[in-house]
Scaffold this motif. Structure first.
Motif, PDB file in Angstrom:
ATOM      1  N   ARG A 249       0.764  -1.225   0.161  1.00 30.97           N
ATOM      2  CA  ARG A 249      -0.040  -0.035  -0.087  1.00 30.97           C
ATOM      3  C   ARG A 249       0.831   1.019  -0.122  1.00 30.97           C
ATOM      4  O   ARG A 249       0.312   2.498  -0.146  1.00 30.97           O
ATOM      5  CB  ARG A 249      -0.971   0.122   1.019  1.00 30.97           C
ATOM      6  CG  ARG A 249      -1.891  -0.991   1.298  1.00 30.97           C
ATOM      7  CD  ARG A 249      -2.804  -1.011   2.464  1.00 30.97           C
ATOM      8  NE  ARG A 249      -1.966  -1.082   3.575  1.00 30.97           N
ATOM      9  CZ  ARG A 249      -2.113  -0.176   4.689  1.00 30.97           C
ATOM     10  NH1 ARG A 249      -2.850   0.899   4.746  1.00 30.97           N
ATOM     11  NH2 ARG A 249      -1.592  -0.533   5.653  1.00 30.97           N
ATOM     12  N   THR A 250       2.087   1.125  -0.063  1.00 29.91           N
ATOM     13  CA  THR A 250       3.004   2.254   0.145  1.00 29.91           C
ATOM     14  C   THR A 250       3.526   2.671  -1.195  1.00 29.91           C
ATOM     15  O   THR A 250       3.784   1.841  -2.035  1.00 29.91           O
ATOM     16  CB  THR A 250       4.104   2.019   1.104  1.00 29.91           C
ATOM     17  OG1 THR A 250       3.883   1.773   2.394  1.00 29.91           O
ATOM     18  CG2 THR A 250       5.237   3.222   1.132  1.00 29.91           C
ATOM     19  N   GLU A 251       3.610   3.992  -1.491  1.00 31.81           N
ATOM     20  CA  GLU A 251       4.229   4.622  -2.811  1.00 31.81           C
ATOM     21  C   GLU A 251       5.482   5.100  -2.206  1.00 31.81           C
ATOM     22  O   GLU A 251       5.481   6.170  -1.435  1.00 31.81           O
ATOM     23  CB  GLU A 251       3.133   5.496  -3.375  1.00 31.81           C
ATOM     24  CG  GLU A 251       3.496   6.078  -4.496  1.00 31.81           C
ATOM     25  CD  GLU A 251       2.568   6.972  -5.190  1.00 31.81           C
ATOM     26  OE1 GLU A 251       2.775   7.281  -6.326  1.00 31.81           O
ATOM     27  OE2 GLU A 251       1.680   7.527  -4.494  1.00 31.81           O
ATOM     28  N   ILE A 253       8.490   7.401  -4.132  1.00 36.39           N
ATOM     29  CA  ILE A 253       8.828   8.131  -5.349  1.00 36.39           C
ATOM     30  C   ILE A 253      10.253   8.792  -5.247  1.00 36.39           C
ATOM     31  O   ILE A 253      10.434   9.406  -4.105  1.00 36.39           O
ATOM     32  CB  ILE A 253       7.636   9.204  -5.536  1.00 36.39           C
ATOM     33  CG1 ILE A 253       6.376   8.723  -5.699  1.00 36.39           C
ATOM     34  CG2 ILE A 253       8.072  10.162  -7.041  1.00 36.39           C
ATOM     35  CD1 ILE A 253       5.210   9.713  -5.684  1.00 36.39           C
ATOM     36  N   ARG A 268       3.221   7.466   1.840  1.00 37.35           N
ATOM     37  CA  ARG A 268       3.625   7.911   0.762  1.00 37.35           C
ATOM     38  C   ARG A 268       5.112   8.583   0.852  1.00 37.35           C
ATOM     39  O   ARG A 268       4.899   9.544   1.704  1.00 37.35           O
ATOM     40  CB  ARG A 268       2.959   8.799  -0.006  1.00 37.35           C
ATOM     41  CG  ARG A 268       2.990   9.380  -1.390  1.00 37.35           C
ATOM     42  CD  ARG A 268       1.975  10.123  -2.024  1.00 37.35           C
ATOM     43  NE  ARG A 268       2.497  10.381  -3.457  1.00 37.35           N
ATOM     44  CZ  ARG A 268       2.658  11.380  -3.875  1.00 37.35           C
ATOM     45  NH1 ARG A 268       2.635  12.568  -3.007  1.00 37.35           N
ATOM     46  NH2 ARG A 268       2.696  11.794  -5.268  1.00 37.35           N
TER      47      ARG A 268
END
Length: 355
Positions: A249-251, A253, A268
């Motif tokens: 469920r983690t993003e 970037i 996130r």
């Protein structure tokens, strides 16, 4: 060639952090500022290092040890009070002997290290060599004035009316000629033996004082704004690494480093950012230019462009930005207080109250 590293200052501009911690040990990208300097010294091929220590000597000794982790042989030199850079050279006389040396301020940060500078000094061997950089407000620094040929003509310490915008960077290179200079100067109005005065003494004595104007990145990390900016610049150079546990469920970037044993859940993270070993991030947002140290906990919170030291926690905090958070700090929302108005109104009053 030897190195003299100054780590005895009180760090008043970083209070309250430095009430309980040495300013040279405040981390940048989860590594103490002092360590970057020691690594630069080792990379330049210098192994004998004297560290000037003051009230925070115990902390510095515990962090650095004998220097072997950096490939260095460290000698600690106590300074009874922060009496100036020239005073540090004076009390280090026995350690320095008749060797050339580089003097490095432990809270300064230079991207790219000092290897080229040391090699240049060894090749030409002036009596002294200083680094200069242009700054918007030179009144807070030692300031150099160059003559038409680019040679150092005059130096002043924190002048009210600077003659140039060239500030001295916290790295100096000396031959043993500096020892006569530091013995000759008198305390300034601040009660300190100023290295700028010692350098001016050399200039007046017709010694060779060479300057190099650097265009690369340098910061004195003596205040929160500069510390955060250095943290940002270092994070721009990190390579991504994941040694922890990141759920589906983690993003993630951009460039993000996650330390060993860290857990990131339902969050996130936008790099560049570092998450320390053993830290838990849950249902949260970690924004760019953020360093979170080991064994922290961030839940239901947002944080960006900040430094969080070890053992601290943020829970249910809507947004934190441009902050330096010390060790073992707990940040939670304030308790809800119902809005109310208390009024004493005369007859026939008309009152408007915003909802």
């Amino acid at each position: 060639m030897k190195a003299l590293v100054l780590s005895g200052g009180a760090g008043t501009r970083l209070r309250p952090i430095t009430h309980t911690s040495a300013k040279q040990l405040v981390p940048v990208a989860n590594k103490p500022v002092l360590f970057y300097g020691l690594e630069s010294i080792a990379a330049a091929g210098i192994t004998e290092v004297g560290i000037i220590v003051g009230d925070t000597a115990r902390e510095i000794r515990e962090a650095v040890g004998d220097g072997s982790r950096f490939g260095l042989d460290v000698t600690y030199i106590p300074q009874e009070a922060p009496l100036g850079l020239a005073h540090a050279v004076l009390i280090a006389r026995e350690f320095l002997g008749e060797d050339d040396f580089v003097m490095y301020l432990g809270d300064n940060f230079i991207v790219g290290g000092i290897t080229d500078l040391v090699e240049e000094f060894r090749a030409s061997r002036p009596d002294a060599q200083i680094l200069l950089t242009k700054v918007p407000d030179p009144r807070a620094f030692g300031v150099a004035e160059l003559d038409v040929d680019g040679r150092v003509a005059r130096l002043e310490e924190k002048p009210a009316d600077p003659r140039s915008d060239l500030a001295l960077v916290g790295v100096y290179l000396f031959t043993p000629a500096i020892h006569a200079a530091v013995r000759a100067v008198k305390p300034s109005g601040r009660g300190e033996l100023e290295i700028t005065h010692a350098l001016q003494w050399l200039i007046d004595a017709r010694a060779t004082v060479k300057s190099t104007v650097i265009s690369g990145y340098w910061k004195d990390t003596g205040n929160v704004a500069d510390m955060l900016e250095v943290n940002r610049s270092v994070l721009e150079l990190i390579d991504p690494l994941d040694e922890g546990s990141v759920d589906a469920r983690t993003e993630i970037i951009g460039r993000v480093r996650i330390g060993r044993g860290a857990a990131v859940r339902g969050s996130r993270i936008v790099g560049p950012a570092v998450i320390g070993a053993g830290t838990v991030v849950e249902n949260s947002y970690i924004g760019p230019s953020t360093s979170i140290a080991d064994n922290c906990r961030v839940t239901d919170s947002e944080i960006e462009y900040s430094i969080v030291l070890s053992g601290s926690s943020l829970h249910g905090v809507g947004r934190v930005e441009a902050s330096l958070i010390g060790r073992d700090v707990e940040i939670t929302p304030a308790p809800h207080i119902p809005a109310a108005h208390r009024l004493v109104l005369g007859d026939h009053s008309k009152v408007q109250i915003s909802a």
